[in-house]
Each structure stands twice: as C-alpha cells, then as structure tokens.
Design a protein around this motif. Structure first.
Motif, mmCIF file in Angstrom:
data_model
loop_
_atom_site.group_PDB
_atom_site.id
_atom_site.type_symbol
_atom_site.label_atom_id
_atom_site.label_comp_id
_atom_site.label_asym_id
_atom_site.label_seq_id
_atom_site.Cartn_x
_atom_site.Cartn_y
_atom_site.Cartn_z
ATOM 1 N N GLU A 51 -3.387 -5.221 5.812
ATOM 2 C CA GLU A 51 -3.448 -4.501 7.035
ATOM 3 C C GLU A 51 -2.018 -4.906 7.744
ATOM 4 O OE1 GLU A 51 -7.124 -4.236 8.816
ATOM 5 O OE2 GLU A 51 -7.382 -2.169 8.219
ATOM 6 N N THR A 52 -2.005 -6.185 7.836
ATOM 7 C CA THR A 52 -0.937 -6.741 8.718
ATOM 8 C C THR A 52 0.233 -6.287 8.204
ATOM 9 O OG1 THR A 52 -2.118 -8.688 9.028
ATOM 10 C CG2 THR A 52 0.322 -9.084 9.492
ATOM 11 N N GLU A 53 0.515 -6.303 6.958
ATOM 12 C CA GLU A 53 1.770 -5.894 6.367
ATOM 13 C C GLU A 53 2.168 -4.395 6.543
ATOM 14 O OE1 GLU A 53 5.329 -7.135 4.007
ATOM 15 O OE2 GLU A 53 3.537 -8.392 4.520
ATOM 16 N N MET A 54 1.098 -3.538 6.495
ATOM 17 C CA MET A 54 1.103 -2.116 6.770
ATOM 18 C C MET A 54 1.531 -1.832 8.183
ATOM 19 S SD MET A 54 -2.052 -0.121 4.696
ATOM 20 C CE MET A 54 -3.467 -1.082 5.389
ATOM 21 N N GLY A 55 1.069 -2.805 9.129
ATOM 22 C CA GLY A 55 1.723 -2.805 10.645
ATOM 23 C C GLY A 55 0.737 -1.531 11.301
ATOM 24 N N ASN A 56 0.449 -0.572 10.891
ATOM 25 C CA ASN A 56 -0.026 0.626 11.639
ATOM 26 C C ASN A 56 -1.592 0.567 11.243
ATOM 27 O OD1 ASN A 56 -0.751 2.670 13.367
ATOM 28 N ND2 ASN A 56 0.808 4.004 12.379
ATOM 29 N N LYS A 57 -2.669 -0.203 11.703
ATOM 30 C CA LYS A 57 -3.721 -0.189 11.595
ATOM 31 C C LYS A 57 -4.784 1.221 11.720
ATOM 32 C CE LYS A 57 -4.499 -5.128 11.663
ATOM 33 N NZ LYS A 57 -5.606 -6.082 12.201
ATOM 34 N N SER A 58 -4.107 1.837 12.804
ATOM 35 C CA SER A 58 -5.061 3.265 13.332
ATOM 36 C C SER A 58 -4.544 4.322 12.582
ATOM 37 C CB SER A 58 -4.473 3.287 14.956
ATOM 38 O OG SER A 58 -3.258 3.494 15.025
ATOM 39 N N ALA A 59 -3.623 4.370 11.424
ATOM 40 C CA ALA A 59 -3.194 5.600 10.805
ATOM 41 C C ALA A 59 -4.433 6.029 9.882
ATOM 42 C CB ALA A 59 -2.069 5.395 9.909
ATOM 43 N N LEU A 60 -4.450 7.193 9.692
ATOM 44 C CA LEU A 60 -5.606 7.776 8.889
ATOM 45 C C LEU A 60 -5.236 7.739 7.332
ATOM 46 C CD1 LEU A 60 -8.316 9.208 8.754
ATOM 47 C CD2 LEU A 60 -6.909 11.390 8.596
ATOM 48 N N ILE A 61 -5.976 7.053 6.842
ATOM 49 C CA ILE A 61 -5.564 6.767 5.343
ATOM 50 C C ILE A 61 -6.274 7.988 4.356
ATOM 51 C CG2 ILE A 61 -6.122 5.281 3.108
ATOM 52 C CD1 ILE A 61 -6.401 2.853 4.961
ATOM 53 N N THR A 62 -5.473 8.830 3.767
ATOM 54 C CA THR A 62 -5.952 10.011 3.141
ATOM 55 C C THR A 62 -6.135 9.749 1.585
ATOM 56 O OG1 THR A 62 -3.753 10.700 2.751
ATOM 57 C CG2 THR A 62 -5.050 11.513 4.502
ATOM 58 N N LYS A 63 -5.624 8.878 0.897
ATOM 59 C CA LYS A 63 -5.492 8.503 -0.452
ATOM 60 C C LYS A 63 -5.288 6.913 -0.739
ATOM 61 C CE LYS A 63 -5.678 12.815 -2.171
ATOM 62 N NZ LYS A 63 -6.796 13.370 -2.723
ATOM 63 N N VAL A 64 -5.790 6.515 -1.661
ATOM 64 C CA VAL A 64 -5.664 5.271 -2.261
ATOM 65 C C VAL A 64 -5.416 5.268 -3.924
ATOM 66 C CG1 VAL A 64 -6.867 2.998 -2.756
ATOM 67 C CG2 VAL A 64 -7.283 4.297 -0.819
ATOM 68 N N TYR A 74 -4.666 6.373 -10.590
ATOM 69 C CA TYR A 74 -5.891 7.095 -10.199
ATOM 70 C C TYR A 74 -5.757 7.566 -8.659
ATOM 71 C CZ TYR A 74 -7.636 6.076 -14.683
ATOM 72 O OH TYR A 74 -7.942 5.682 -16.108
ATOM 73 N N SER A 75 -5.727 8.549 -8.427
ATOM 74 C CA SER A 75 -5.715 9.012 -6.734
ATOM 75 C C SER A 75 -6.956 9.128 -6.243
ATOM 76 C CB SER A 75 -4.714 10.197 -6.511
ATOM 77 O OG SER A 75 -4.813 10.508 -5.385
ATOM 78 N N ILE A 76 -7.566 8.238 -5.357
ATOM 79 C CA ILE A 76 -9.016 8.749 -4.837
ATOM 80 C C ILE A 76 -8.937 8.632 -3.262
ATOM 81 C CG2 ILE A 76 -9.974 7.679 -6.941
ATOM 82 C CD1 ILE A 76 -10.552 5.098 -5.206
ATOM 83 N N GLU A 77 -9.800 9.371 -2.900
ATOM 84 C CA GLU A 77 -10.120 9.566 -1.505
ATOM 85 C C GLU A 77 -10.926 8.242 -0.881
ATOM 86 O OE1 GLU A 77 -11.592 13.084 0.012
ATOM 87 O OE2 GLU A 77 -9.850 14.217 -1.204
ATOM 88 N N PRO A 78 -10.653 7.451 0.087
ATOM 89 C CA PRO A 78 -11.701 6.590 0.774
ATOM 90 C C PRO A 78 -13.015 6.797 1.077
ATOM 91 C CG PRO A 78 -9.720 6.932 2.319
ATOM 92 C CD PRO A 78 -9.590 7.996 1.242
ATOM 93 N N ASN A 79 -13.669 7.019 0.129
ATOM 94 C CA ASN A 79 -15.226 7.528 0.565
ATOM 95 C C ASN A 79 -15.928 6.971 -0.343
ATOM 96 O OD1 ASN A 79 -14.936 9.066 -1.782
ATOM 97 N ND2 ASN A 79 -14.409 10.907 -0.639
ATOM 98 N N ASP A 80 -17.466 7.335 -0.287
ATOM 99 C CA ASP A 80 -18.256 6.696 -1.050
ATOM 100 C C ASP A 80 -18.094 6.928 -2.636
ATOM 101 O OD1 ASP A 80 -19.831 5.544 0.916
ATOM 102 O OD2 ASP A 80 -21.164 7.410 1.168
ATOM 103 N N ASN A 81 -17.858 8.067 -2.872
ATOM 104 C CA ASN A 81 -17.370 8.498 -4.373
ATOM 105 C C ASN A 81 -16.011 7.651 -4.981
ATOM 106 O OD1 ASN A 81 -19.389 10.278 -4.652
ATOM 107 N ND2 ASN A 81 -18.391 12.215 -3.645
#
Length: 129
Positions: A51-64, A74-81
């Motif tokens: 998070e420090t390296e990313m710099g913008n902690k408040s940005a909405l993460i859409t995919k990991v 593998y492209s996944i969304e940050p949710n329970d699944n």
C-alpha cells in the motif's frame, strides 16, 4: 441503503489484503477504478509495504491479478468469492459461475424493484385521480 464510497474502498482493500495474505498464487497486479494499475514487485513482502508503494490507499480496487506456478493469470475481484479462489477452496471455473450468479441476483433485484415501484405508482394514480 446507502454506503459511502470510502466504505466501499476500504472493503476492497481489506479483501485484497486477505487475498494477498492467504493466496496460493502470486499477486502480480492490482487494478483500480479509472483504468490505473499497479504492478507488484517481488521485493514487497507484506500488505503495508504494498500500500505504501501504491501510494493511493483510497483508490477503489476493481481487480486483483494472480499468477500460478505455471504462469497462468487469473483476474479476480476483491470479494468473498475471490478470497475463496485465492485460498484454493474453489476452482476458477466455480469462481466465475458464482460471480455470474451474484450479478444475476442483483439484476433480478433491480428489475423487481423497478416493477414494484411502477405498480405502486399506477395504484397511487388510480386512487388519486
């Protein structure tokens, strides 16, 4: 029901952190709303340094984006699944099916809500006029 945008951002960061910490796969990229992304460097060994390296902690993460030992992404969304897939509890195919079912449920709820709204409005118009 209304949620603040920062609450949603916080939830995506928490889910992404769970994916990072419990994943069987290597985290290689984080995608944000608006098209920005962050390539994860191998020297980052904890979520705080990421998070420090990313710099913008408040940005909405859409995919990991995760990578297995064979180099498959593998492209996944940050949710329970997504967390369940990262832990190896479900396959990627099962993850995609669960995501489609979840999307279909929200679409159905929205359509039913619209129908109920129009039905109530037509009843109201009949009794008022």
């Amino acid at each position: 029901m209304c949620f603040s945008y920062s609450f949603i951002e916080q939830q995506t960061h928490e889910m992404s952190k769970k994916i990072w910490e419990s994943s069987l796969y290597k985290l290689i990229r984080v995608d944000f709303a608006g098209g920005n992304c962050f390539e994860v460097q191998s020297r980052l060994n904890d979520w705080v340094s990421l998070e420090t390296e990313m710099g913008n902690k408040s940005a909405l993460i859409t995919k990991v984006i995760l990578e297995d030992l064979e180099g498959k992404h593998y492209s996944i969304e940050p949710n329970d699944n997504g967390v369940r897939f990262a832990k190896g509890e479900i396959t990627y195919k099962e993850y995609k099916i669960l995501q489609k079912k979840g999307n279909a449920l929200w679409i159905t709820i929205f359509i039913v809500g619209i129908l109920v709204f129009f039905t109530l409005m037509s009843v109201l118009v009949k009794f008022v006029l």
